[in-house]
Design a protein around this motif. Structure first.
Motif, PDB file in Angstrom:
ATOM      1  N   UNK A 136      14.985  -4.107   3.220  1.00 21.49           N
ATOM      2  CA  UNK A 136      14.359  -3.292   4.275  1.00 21.49           C
ATOM      3  C   UNK A 136      13.876  -1.946   3.729  1.00 21.49           C
ATOM      4  N   UNK A 137      12.594  -1.637   3.968  1.00 20.48           N
ATOM      5  CA  UNK A 137      12.043  -0.348   3.568  1.00 20.48           C
ATOM      6  C   UNK A 137      11.506  -0.276   2.159  1.00 20.48           C
ATOM      7  N   UNK A 138      11.559  -1.380   1.408  1.00 24.15           N
ATOM      8  CA  UNK A 138      11.098  -1.348   0.017  1.00 24.15           C
ATOM      9  C   UNK A 138      10.242  -2.571  -0.287  1.00 24.15           C
ATOM     10  N   UNK A 139       8.930  -2.346  -0.405  1.00 26.05           N
ATOM     11  CA  UNK A 139       7.991  -3.396  -0.780  1.00 26.05           C
ATOM     12  C   UNK A 139       7.878  -3.383  -2.301  1.00 26.05           C
ATOM     13  N   UNK A 140       8.459  -4.396  -2.944  1.00 27.37           N
ATOM     14  CA  UNK A 140       8.539  -4.412  -4.408  1.00 27.37           C
ATOM     15  C   UNK A 140       7.174  -4.524  -5.063  1.00 27.37           C
ATOM     16  N   UNK A 141       6.255  -5.259  -4.455  1.00 31.29           N
ATOM     17  CA  UNK A 141       4.918  -5.397  -5.045  1.00 31.29           C
ATOM     18  C   UNK A 141       4.202  -4.048  -5.035  1.00 31.29           C
ATOM     19  N   UNK A 162       3.059   1.146 -12.132  1.00 29.00           N
ATOM     20  CA  UNK A 162       2.099   0.804 -13.192  1.00 29.00           C
ATOM     21  C   UNK A 162       0.955   1.815 -13.221  1.00 29.00           C
ATOM     22  N   UNK A 163       0.583   2.295 -12.052  1.00 33.82           N
ATOM     23  CA  UNK A 163      -0.513   3.268 -11.977  1.00 33.82           C
ATOM     24  C   UNK A 163      -0.082   4.640 -12.513  1.00 33.82           C
ATOM     25  N   UNK A 164       1.142   5.049 -12.154  1.00 33.72           N
ATOM     26  CA  UNK A 164       1.616   6.386 -12.523  1.00 33.72           C
ATOM     27  C   UNK A 164       2.346   6.421 -13.856  1.00 33.72           C
ATOM     28  N   UNK A 165       3.023   5.340 -14.204  1.00 29.57           N
ATOM     29  CA  UNK A 165       3.771   5.262 -15.464  1.00 29.57           C
ATOM     30  C   UNK A 165       3.459   3.939 -16.159  1.00 29.57           C
ATOM     31  N   UNK A 215       8.253  -3.947 -17.064  1.00 30.09           N
ATOM     32  CA  UNK A 215       7.886  -5.012 -17.992  1.00 30.09           C
ATOM     33  C   UNK A 215       8.094  -6.414 -17.434  1.00 30.09           C
ATOM     34  N   UNK A 216       8.386  -6.497 -16.148  1.00 30.95           N
ATOM     35  CA  UNK A 216       8.574  -7.804 -15.538  1.00 30.95           C
ATOM     36  C   UNK A 216       8.659  -7.681 -14.032  1.00 30.95           C
ATOM     37  N   UNK A 233      15.010  -5.865 -17.695  1.00 28.78           N
ATOM     38  CA  UNK A 233      15.310  -5.170 -18.945  1.00 28.78           C
ATOM     39  C   UNK A 233      15.821  -3.754 -18.686  1.00 28.78           C
ATOM     40  N   UNK A 234      15.218  -3.055 -17.740  1.00 25.34           N
ATOM     41  CA  UNK A 234      15.604  -1.690 -17.410  1.00 25.34           C
ATOM     42  C   UNK A 234      16.025  -1.610 -15.946  1.00 25.34           C
ATOM     43  N   UNK A 235      16.773  -0.542 -15.628  1.00 21.46           N
ATOM     44  CA  UNK A 235      17.241  -0.345 -14.258  1.00 21.46           C
ATOM     45  C   UNK A 235      16.866   1.056 -13.785  1.00 21.46           C
ATOM     46  N   UNK A 236      16.528   1.147 -12.512  1.00 24.05           N
ATOM     47  CA  UNK A 236      16.221   2.431 -11.887  1.00 24.05           C
ATOM     48  C   UNK A 236      16.859   2.467 -10.510  1.00 24.05           C
ATOM     49  N   UNK A 237      16.798   3.636  -9.907  1.00 27.16           N
ATOM     50  CA  UNK A 237      17.251   3.809  -8.530  1.00 27.16           C
ATOM     51  C   UNK A 237      16.112   4.427  -7.733  1.00 27.16           C
TER      52      UNK A 237
END
Length: 342
Positions: A7-12, A19-22, A27-28, A50-54
Motif C-alpha cells: 500500500x502506497x508504493x508503486x514499485x514500477x 533510474x531517471x535520478x540515479x 540493477x533488477x 543485490x542492494x537494499x534501501x529504505x
C-alpha cells in the motif's frame, strides 16, 4: 519480500524515478515490504536482489499539517551524516507527489534490530539490555552537542519561544483530529502552559527519541546503536523535550499494547538513571524534567488521537489500530499525574 506493490508504493514508478535520478543504481526488478512497527509515516524495505534501501513516505489519507515532512527528514539525516550521531546515508528526495502520490525519500539500508517490546529484549539478558538502554542518553548527548550552524542547520527551526509554540502546535493538531470527548486533555494543556519552564541553549532535537526508533547491532554483542531513525519531528529547540520523551517511554508499562514499550525488560534502567546519566554528560539542568515528561504524555496523547481518527476513516495500514483509541485517556491521566509532581 513481496513482488506486489505494498500500500502506497508503486514499485514500477519508483524504479522509473530512481533510474531517471540515479542511473544505474537499480540493477533488477524491485521487491518491497512494509516495515511494521511505525504508527505514522510509512516505511518500506526495498531490494533489487543485490542492494537494499529504505523508502519513507507520509501515511495514506488524512495527514496533519507539518507532521509528515519528507524534506525535513531528508535534510536533517543528510546534515548529521558526518557527526557522531549514527544515521543512514541518504539516496534521494522526491517532493513531486505525482511519482508515488506523496513526497518520499530513499535512504541506505542499515543493519540492526529495532527493539520495540520488553519481550524482544529478554533473550539478550539483563546486562546487555542495560547497556543498550544506557546508550540512549549517550546518543542524545551526542545529538544535542552538534553545532547546528556547522552542519548547515542554523535555520532548521526557531528556538525562541519553542515550548510555547510546541504547545500551540499540538493543541492545533488535537483540534484537527478531535471527533470525541477526551476528559482531562484540555486541563493538561492548560496546566502545561501555566508552568512553562525556561529553555536551555537550543540544540537539534529529534522529537521522537526512544529505543523503538534506533537500530542496534547485537550480532557480536557490541550492542551499539547503528542508526537513529524517524526524524519527522526534528527541529531546533529545547533539548530537554527529547529527554522528557525518553523518560516517559522508560516509565511507561503497557504490556500487550500496540504502543511500543520496553521498560518491563529485566535490566532496563529506570527513567531516573537515564536522566541522571544525561545530566552528568551534558551538564544541563534537568530539575524541571517532570514538566518535559508530562509534555511528552500530552504530545503522545495527541499523536495517538490522530492515529485513532485515521483509523475511524479507514485510512491506516497494519494491525493494532483498533486499540489505539483506548490508550489516549491513559496518556492524559499519566501526564496530569506527572505534572503534579512538580
Amino acid at each position: 519480500m513481496s513482488e506486489q506493490n505494498p500500500p502506497g508504493l508503486d514499485l514500477a514508478r519508483l524504479a522509473e524515478h530512481l533510474e531517471r535520478e540515479r542511473p544505474g543504481l537499480v540493477r533488477g526488478p524491485l521487491e518491497a515490504e512494509v516495515v511494521q512497527g511505525g504508527r505514522s509515516n510509512l516505511t518500506y524495505r526495498v531490494t533489487d536482489g543485490a542492494s537494499r534501501w529504505v523508502v519513507r513516505r507520509p501515511p495514506l489519507g488524512h495527514v496533519l499539517a507539518t507532521a509528515h515532512d519528507m524534506g525535513r527528514e531528508h535534510r536533517v539525516i543528510s546534515a548529521l551524516r558526518e557527526t557522531e550521531v549514527p544515521v543512514p546515508g541518504t539516496v534521494l528526495l522526491c517532493e513531486d507527489p505525482e511519482v508515488l502520490g506523496a513526497p518520499f525519500y530513499v535512504m541506505e539500508h542499515v543493519d540492526g534490530t529495532p527493539y520495540r517490546t520488553a519481550e524482544q529484549l529478554v533473550p539478550l539478558g539483563p546486562e546487555r539490555t542495560r547497556r543498550i538502554v544506557l546508550s540512549l542518553p549517550d546518543t542524545l548527548v551526542a545529538l544535542h552537542s552538534v553545532d547546528p550552524a556547522r552542519v548547515g542547520l542554523a535555520d532548521f527551526g526557531r528556538p525562541e519561544g519553542f515550548l510555547e509554540r510546541q504547545l500551540r502546535r499540538w493543541s492545533k493538531q488535537l483540534e484537527a483530529s478531535r471527533n470525541r470527548e477526551l476528559d482531562g486533555i484540555d486541563e493538561l494543556h492548560t496546566a502545561l502552559a501555566r508552568a512553562l519552564p525556561a529553555s536551555p541553549e537550543p540544540a537539534v532535537v529529534h522529537g521522537d527519541f526512544r529505543l523503538d526508533n534506533v537500530l542496534v547491532h547485537t550480532e557480536s554483542t557490541d550492542d551499539r546503536i547503528t542508526a537513529v531513525l524517524d526524524w519527522e519531528m526534528s527541529t531546533l529547540g529545547d533539548p530537554l523535550t527529547d529527554l522528557g520523551l525518553l523518560s516517559m517511554y522508560s516509565e511507561l508499562d503497557l504490556p500487550g499494547s500496540p504502543v511500543s514499550t520496553t521498560s518491563g525488560a529485566p535490566g532496563h534502567p529506570e527513567a531516573a538513571e537515564l536522566i541522571e546519566r544525561y545530566a552528568r554528560a551534558s551538564g544541563r539542568d534537568v530539575s524541571r524534567i517532570n514538566w518535559y515528561t508530562a509534555f511528552a504524555y500530552f504530545k503522545l496523547a495527541v499523536i495517538l488521537e490522530g492515529i485513532h481518527y485515521r483509523y475511524t476513516l479507514g485510512q491506516t495500514v497494519g494491525a493494532g489500530f483498533d486499540r489505539i483509541g483506548a490508550l489516549v485517556p491513559v496518556f492524559i491521566d499519566n501526564g496530569l499525574t506527572t505534572l503534579r509532581k512538580g
